[in-house]
Design a protein around this motif. Structure first.
Motif, PDB file in Angstrom:
ATOM      1  N   ASP A  64       0.731  -1.448  -0.048  1.00 14.87           N
ATOM      2  CA  ASP A  64      -0.142  -0.346  -0.376  1.00 14.87           C
ATOM      3  C   ASP A  64       0.945   0.734  -0.080  1.00 14.87           C
ATOM      4  N   PHE A  65       1.934   1.287   0.505  1.00 15.76           N
ATOM      5  CA  PHE A  65       3.022   2.192   0.499  1.00 15.76           C
ATOM      6  C   PHE A  65       3.095   2.640  -0.604  1.00 15.76           C
ATOM      7  N   TYR A  66       3.652   1.733  -1.310  1.00 14.27           N
ATOM      8  CA  TYR A  66       4.442   1.523  -3.057  1.00 14.27           C
ATOM      9  C   TYR A  66       2.996   2.289  -3.515  1.00 14.27           C
ATOM     10  N   LYS A  67       2.052   1.680  -3.265  1.00 18.56           N
ATOM     11  CA  LYS A  67       1.731   1.909  -4.480  1.00 18.56           C
ATOM     12  C   LYS A  67       0.667   3.276  -4.328  1.00 18.56           C
ATOM     13  N   ASN A  68       0.080   4.094  -2.913  1.00 16.67           N
ATOM     14  CA  ASN A  68      -0.662   4.555  -2.416  1.00 16.67           C
ATOM     15  C   ASN A  68       0.386   6.286  -1.936  1.00 16.67           C
ATOM     16  N   LYS A  69       1.433   6.025  -1.494  1.00 20.04           N
ATOM     17  CA  LYS A  69       2.078   6.548  -1.000  1.00 20.04           C
ATOM     18  C   LYS A  69       3.111   6.949  -2.206  1.00 20.04           C
ATOM     19  N   MET A  70       3.844   6.266  -2.629  1.00 17.97           N
ATOM     20  CA  MET A  70       5.009   6.608  -3.577  1.00 17.97           C
ATOM     21  C   MET A  70       4.560   6.441  -5.006  1.00 17.97           C
ATOM     22  N   LYS A  71       2.907   6.254  -5.336  1.00 21.91           N
ATOM     23  CA  LYS A  71       2.569   6.294  -7.052  1.00 21.91           C
ATOM     24  C   LYS A  71       4.132   5.286  -7.571  1.00 21.91           C
ATOM     25  N   GLN A  72       4.453   3.659  -7.116  1.00 16.23           N
ATOM     26  CA  GLN A  72       5.069   3.130  -7.761  1.00 16.23           C
ATOM     27  C   GLN A  72       3.986   1.657  -7.645  1.00 16.23           C
ATOM     28  N   PRO A  73       3.430   1.318  -8.707  1.00 16.70           N
ATOM     29  CA  PRO A  73       2.773   0.030  -8.945  1.00 16.70           C
ATOM     30  C   PRO A  73       3.340  -1.194  -9.056  1.00 16.70           C
ATOM     31  N   ASP A  74       4.163  -0.743  -9.355  1.00 21.05           N
ATOM     32  CA  ASP A  74       5.198  -1.811 -10.278  1.00 21.05           C
ATOM     33  C   ASP A  74       5.974  -2.789  -9.072  1.00 21.05           C
ATOM     34  N   LYS A  75       6.459  -1.637  -7.913  1.00 20.14           N
ATOM     35  CA  LYS A  75       7.255  -2.613  -6.400  1.00 20.14           C
ATOM     36  C   LYS A  75       5.896  -3.247  -6.185  1.00 20.14           C
ATOM     37  N   ALA A  76       4.948  -2.507  -5.830  1.00 15.66           N
ATOM     38  CA  ALA A  76       3.426  -2.685  -4.487  1.00 15.66           C
ATOM     39  C   ALA A  76       3.218  -4.171  -5.273  1.00 15.66           C
ATOM     40  N   ASN A  77       3.367  -4.305  -6.996  1.00 12.83           N
ATOM     41  CA  ASN A  77       3.038  -6.162  -7.809  1.00 12.83           C
ATOM     42  C   ASN A  77       4.125  -6.747  -7.538  1.00 12.83           C
ATOM     43  N   LYS A  78       5.781  -6.076  -7.222  1.00 13.86           N
ATOM     44  CA  LYS A  78       6.567  -7.691  -6.657  1.00 13.86           C
ATOM     45  C   LYS A  78       6.279  -7.832  -5.341  1.00 13.86           C
ATOM     46  N   VAL A  79       5.238  -7.196  -4.269  1.00 14.02           N
ATOM     47  CA  VAL A  79       5.707  -7.431  -3.012  1.00 14.02           C
ATOM     48  C   VAL A  79       4.844  -7.775  -2.458  1.00 14.02           C
ATOM     49  N   TRP A  80       3.569  -8.157  -3.732  1.00 10.12           N
ATOM     50  CA  TRP A  80       2.631  -9.149  -3.903  1.00 10.12           C
ATOM     51  C   TRP A  80       3.452 -10.782  -4.323  1.00 10.12           C
ATOM     52  N   GLU A  81       3.980 -10.389  -4.807  1.00 13.05           N
ATOM     53  CA  GLU A  81       3.627 -11.463  -5.474  1.00 13.05           C
ATOM     54  C   GLU A  81       5.313 -12.551  -4.406  1.00 13.05           C
ATOM     55  N   GLU A  82       5.802 -11.182  -4.664  1.00 13.42           N
ATOM     56  CA  GLU A  82       7.170 -12.357  -2.761  1.00 13.42           C
ATOM     57  C   GLU A  82       6.161 -12.576  -1.963  1.00 13.42           C
ATOM     58  N   TYR A  83       5.101 -12.641  -1.253  1.00 24.05           N
ATOM     59  CA  TYR A  83       4.234 -12.902  -0.800  1.00 24.05           C
ATOM     60  C   TYR A  83       4.037 -13.839  -1.159  1.00 24.05           C
ATOM     61  N   LYS A  84       3.597 -14.102  -2.388  1.00 24.54           N
ATOM     62  CA  LYS A  84       2.289 -14.843  -3.014  1.00 24.54           C
ATOM     63  C   LYS A  84       3.310 -16.332  -3.318  1.00 24.54           C
ATOM     64  N   ASN A  85       4.606 -16.093  -3.515  1.00 27.35           N
ATOM     65  CA  ASN A  85       5.612 -17.442  -3.741  1.00 27.35           C
ATOM     66  C   ASN A  85       6.101 -18.019  -2.409  1.00 27.35           C
ATOM     67  N   LYS A  86       6.276 -17.433  -1.446  1.00 36.24           N
ATOM     68  CA  LYS A  86       6.868 -17.846   0.102  1.00 36.24           C
ATOM     69  C   LYS A  86       5.462 -18.351   0.412  1.00 36.24           C
ATOM     70  N   ASN A  87       4.543 -18.373   0.501  1.00 35.19           N
ATOM     71  CA  ASN A  87       3.444 -19.010   1.292  1.00 35.19           C
ATOM     72  C   ASN A  87       3.256 -20.554   0.395  1.00 35.19           C
ATOM     73  N   ASN A  88       3.587 -19.959  -1.342  1.00 29.73           N
ATOM     74  CA  ASN A  88       3.568 -21.135  -1.754  1.00 29.73           C
ATOM     75  C   ASN A  88       4.460 -22.401  -1.372  1.00 29.73           C
ATOM     76  N   LYS A  89       5.475 -21.898  -0.821  1.00 26.34           N
ATOM     77  CA  LYS A  89       6.814 -22.839  -0.548  1.00 26.34           C
ATOM     78  C   LYS A  89       6.491 -22.987   1.209  1.00 26.34           C
ATOM     79  N   GLY A  90       5.363 -22.915   1.422  1.00 22.97           N
ATOM     80  CA  GLY A  90       4.588 -23.198   3.064  1.00 22.97           C
ATOM     81  C   GLY A  90       5.756 -22.266   3.757  1.00 22.97           C
ATOM     82  N   ILE A  91       6.150 -20.332   3.492  1.00 21.52           N
ATOM     83  CA  ILE A  91       6.469 -20.034   4.889  1.00 21.52           C
ATOM     84  C   ILE A  91       5.269 -18.995   4.867  1.00 21.52           C
ATOM     85  N   LYS A  92       4.405 -19.214   6.649  1.00 23.48           N
ATOM     86  CA  LYS A  92       3.481 -18.046   6.444  1.00 23.48           C
ATOM     87  C   LYS A  92       4.735 -16.707   7.237  1.00 23.48           C
TER      88      LYS A  92
END
Length: 234
Positions: free
Chosen positions: A206-234
């Protein structure tokens, strides 16, 4: 005959208990309007029942009926003045009410809002939510009426002792509020490193998207979160 008499004496109590349990179940299920009707009816015969009063205060808050919410929480404070959460909820409802009145009246309410949160901490030194509330209060208020960056930082430091994740998230929030974005980013990333929860990732995204106006960075954060979860890291 004695058994019959006992039944008639106990039966109303059983019905009353079932009435509360039904209201509580509806509340937990998020069926607040239905829960309100059941709990209000139960309160008529049990006017000092703490949990009923608290649920009704919470429902009133959900409906933004701040005067009703304040009334319920105030009664809870009077009935059990040693319970920290009652002061926290009362202060929160009062703060929300202050947003709906004129500025002069709102200023007159701030002292009680602050003292309610401070009372919650005095009663429960580990109260995390009250510290978050005081951080926000000190950030939003002008200095002339009690706002203070140093006080906000103080409560953030206390949070870090109690919950490092909350400490870093709150410090990031303070830095972001004052547009010190580089430092805010550092704090949010620290929260991810030690917490790794969805809340931590969402805050940074949200900080990247709303404050910094950097949606690409925001998307990378979510991708990292999804990848960690897929590996069983909560």
């Amino acid at each position: 005959m004695k058994l019959l008499l006992s039944f008639f004496l106990i039966f109303p109590l059983l019905l009353s208990s079932q009435s509360f349990e039904k209201g509580e179940k509806l509340f937990v299920e998020g069926k607040f309007n239905q829960a309100q009707l059941v709990l209000e009816n139960y309160l008529k015969s049990n006017p000092n029942h703490l949990k009923t009063l608290e649920y009704l205060g919470d429902i009133a808050g959900q409906n933004k009926a701040w005067d009703k919410s304040i009334s319920y929480y105030k009664k809870l404070e009077n009935l059990k003045p040693t319970e920290a959460n009652y002061y926290f909820k009362y202060g929160g409802a009062l703060a929300m009410k202050s947003l709906e009145v004129n500025k002069i009246k709102a200023l007159g309410m701030i002292g009680e809002v602050r003292s309610s949160f401070e009372k919650a901490i005095a009663l429960n030194p580990k109260h995390i939510e009250a510290r978050w509330a005081l951080i926000e209060l000190n950030l939003q208020l002008p200095a002339i009426v009690g706002g203070s960056e140093s006080k906000a930082i103080k409560y953030s430091s206390e949070l870090r002792e109690l919950s490092p994740v909350d400490g870093y998230l709150s410090r990031g929030h303070i830095e972001e509020h004052f547009n010190r974005n580089t430092e805010a980013e550092v704090q949010y990333k620290r929260a991810i490193l030690i917490g790794g929860s969805k809340v931590c990732y969402q805050t940074l995204a949200d900080f990247y998207k709303n404050k910094m106006k950097q949606p690409d960075k925001a998307n990378k954060v979510w991708e990292e979160y999804k990848n960690k979860n897929n590996k069983g890291i909560k």
